[in-house]
Design a protein around this motif. Structure first.
Motif, PDB file in Angstrom:
ATOM      1  N   MET A   1     -96.247-110.756  15.049  1.00  0.00           N
ATOM      2  CA  MET A   1     -95.889-111.510  13.864  1.00  0.00           C
ATOM      3  C   MET A   1     -95.403-110.560  12.764  1.00  0.00           C
ATOM      4  SD  MET A   1     -96.755-114.870  14.226  1.00  0.00           S
ATOM      5  CE  MET A   1     -97.202-115.580  12.689  1.00  0.00           C
ATOM      6  N   ILE A   2     -94.322-110.987  12.133  1.00  0.00           N
ATOM      7  CA  ILE A   2     -93.779-110.236  11.008  1.00  0.00           C
ATOM      8  C   ILE A   2     -93.569-111.233   9.875  1.00  0.00           C
ATOM      9  CG2 ILE A   2     -91.894-108.785  10.162  1.00  0.00           C
ATOM     10  CD1 ILE A   2     -91.304-108.050  13.092  1.00  0.00           C
ATOM     11  N   LEU A   3     -94.278-111.021   8.779  1.00  0.00           N
ATOM     12  CA  LEU A   3     -94.184-111.898   7.605  1.00  0.00           C
ATOM     13  C   LEU A   3     -94.357-113.372   7.983  1.00  0.00           C
ATOM     14  CD1 LEU A   3     -91.226-110.182   5.712  1.00  0.00           C
ATOM     15  CD2 LEU A   3     -93.685-109.824   5.382  1.00  0.00           C
ATOM     16  N   GLY A   4     -95.299-113.638   8.885  1.00  0.00           N
ATOM     17  CA  GLY A   4     -95.608-115.009   9.275  1.00  0.00           C
ATOM     18  C   GLY A   4     -94.698-115.594  10.346  1.00  0.00           C
ATOM     19  N   LEU A   5     -93.714-114.854  10.797  1.00  0.00           N
ATOM     20  CA  LEU A   5     -92.811-115.326  11.845  1.00  0.00           C
ATOM     21  C   LEU A   5     -93.063-114.545  13.128  1.00  0.00           C
ATOM     22  CD1 LEU A   5     -89.459-115.402   9.819  1.00  0.00           C
ATOM     23  CD2 LEU A   5     -90.901-117.357  10.397  1.00  0.00           C
ATOM     24  N   SER A   6     -92.832-115.199  14.254  1.00  0.00           N
ATOM     25  CA  SER A   6     -92.931-114.456  15.511  1.00  0.00           C
ATOM     26  C   SER A   6     -91.869-113.356  15.487  1.00  0.00           C
ATOM     27  CB  SER A   6     -92.708-115.381  16.703  1.00  0.00           C
ATOM     28  OG  SER A   6     -91.362-115.810  16.751  1.00  0.00           O
ATOM     29  N   THR A   7     -92.114-112.293  16.229  1.00  0.00           N
ATOM     30  CA  THR A   7     -91.158-111.189  16.243  1.00  0.00           C
ATOM     31  C   THR A   7     -89.772-111.646  16.708  1.00  0.00           C
ATOM     32  OG1 THR A   7     -92.930-109.579  16.521  1.00  0.00           O
ATOM     33  CG2 THR A   7     -90.713-108.857  17.117  1.00  0.00           C
ATOM     34  N   PRO A   8     -89.652-112.470  17.766  1.00  0.00           N
ATOM     35  CA  PRO A   8     -88.304-112.934  18.143  1.00  0.00           C
ATOM     36  C   PRO A   8     -87.629-113.771  17.049  1.00  0.00           C
ATOM     37  CG  PRO A   8     -89.830-113.264  19.966  1.00  0.00           C
ATOM     38  CD  PRO A   8     -90.654-112.856  18.768  1.00  0.00           C
TER      39      PRO A   8
END
Length: 170
Positions: A1-8
């Motif tokens: 997770m990056i900033l609440g979003l999945s990495t993809p």
């Protein structure tokens, strides 16, 4: 997770911002050849290119990478372009400073796109698996030379009327 979003999902957002920035940069640059200032496209270029650089930093990493250095330099150049365009309204020396900053910012976007293409596209990865082989170097030199030529052409062509600087003399 990056900033609440999945990495993809985050990666897709980053790539979309980059591609929109490249498209908008092309429109802005080619507008310079006829001394046009496509205001909407300029805003889109500047915003998406800033966001492309900013969204590059949160990707997981253990050390400072060349992409981080390019991102910081890109943000500094973009700040100059924004000041030249919106604060000084391209008056005097700010015209050529703006042109140079836009061309350099656009070049950085394309430079990184070439790096990513060689890293992600199998037919290009096979040609330059470590990105130090001649096909990669030739591609980057060709891109650089194209941008030098476009930058010179834009500097010679872009002479829009100005309303003078917004603050003080330029």
């Amino acid at each position: 997770m990056i900033l609440g979003l999945s990495t993809p999902t985050y990666t897709l957002l980053h790539v979309i911002l980059s591609l929109v920035g490249i498209l908008a940069g092309a429109i802005v640059l080619f507008g310079m050849f006829t001394s046009k200032r496509p205001n909407v496209w300029t805003g889109i270029f500047l915003v998406t290119t800033v966001l492309t650089s900013v969204t590059g930093f949160p990707f997981p990493h253990d050390q400072i990478l060349p992409s981080h250095i390019v991102g910081v330099i890109s943000l500094l150049v973009l700040a100059v372009a924004i000041v030249a365009r919106y604060l000084y309204r391209l008056a005097g020396k700010w015209r050529w400073i703006y042109v140079a900053a836009v061309v350099v910012s656009f070049y950085f976007n394309v430079f990184v796109a070439v790096v990513q293409a060689f890293g992600k596209l199998p037919f290009l990865s096979a040609l330059a698996p470590t990105q130090s082989e001649p096909p990669f170097v030739v591609a980057q030199v060709v891109v650089l030379l194209i941008f030098v030529g476009l930058g010179i052409a834009a500097l010679r062509s872009f002479h829009p009327g100005t309303n003078g600087p917004a603050l003080g003399k330029a």
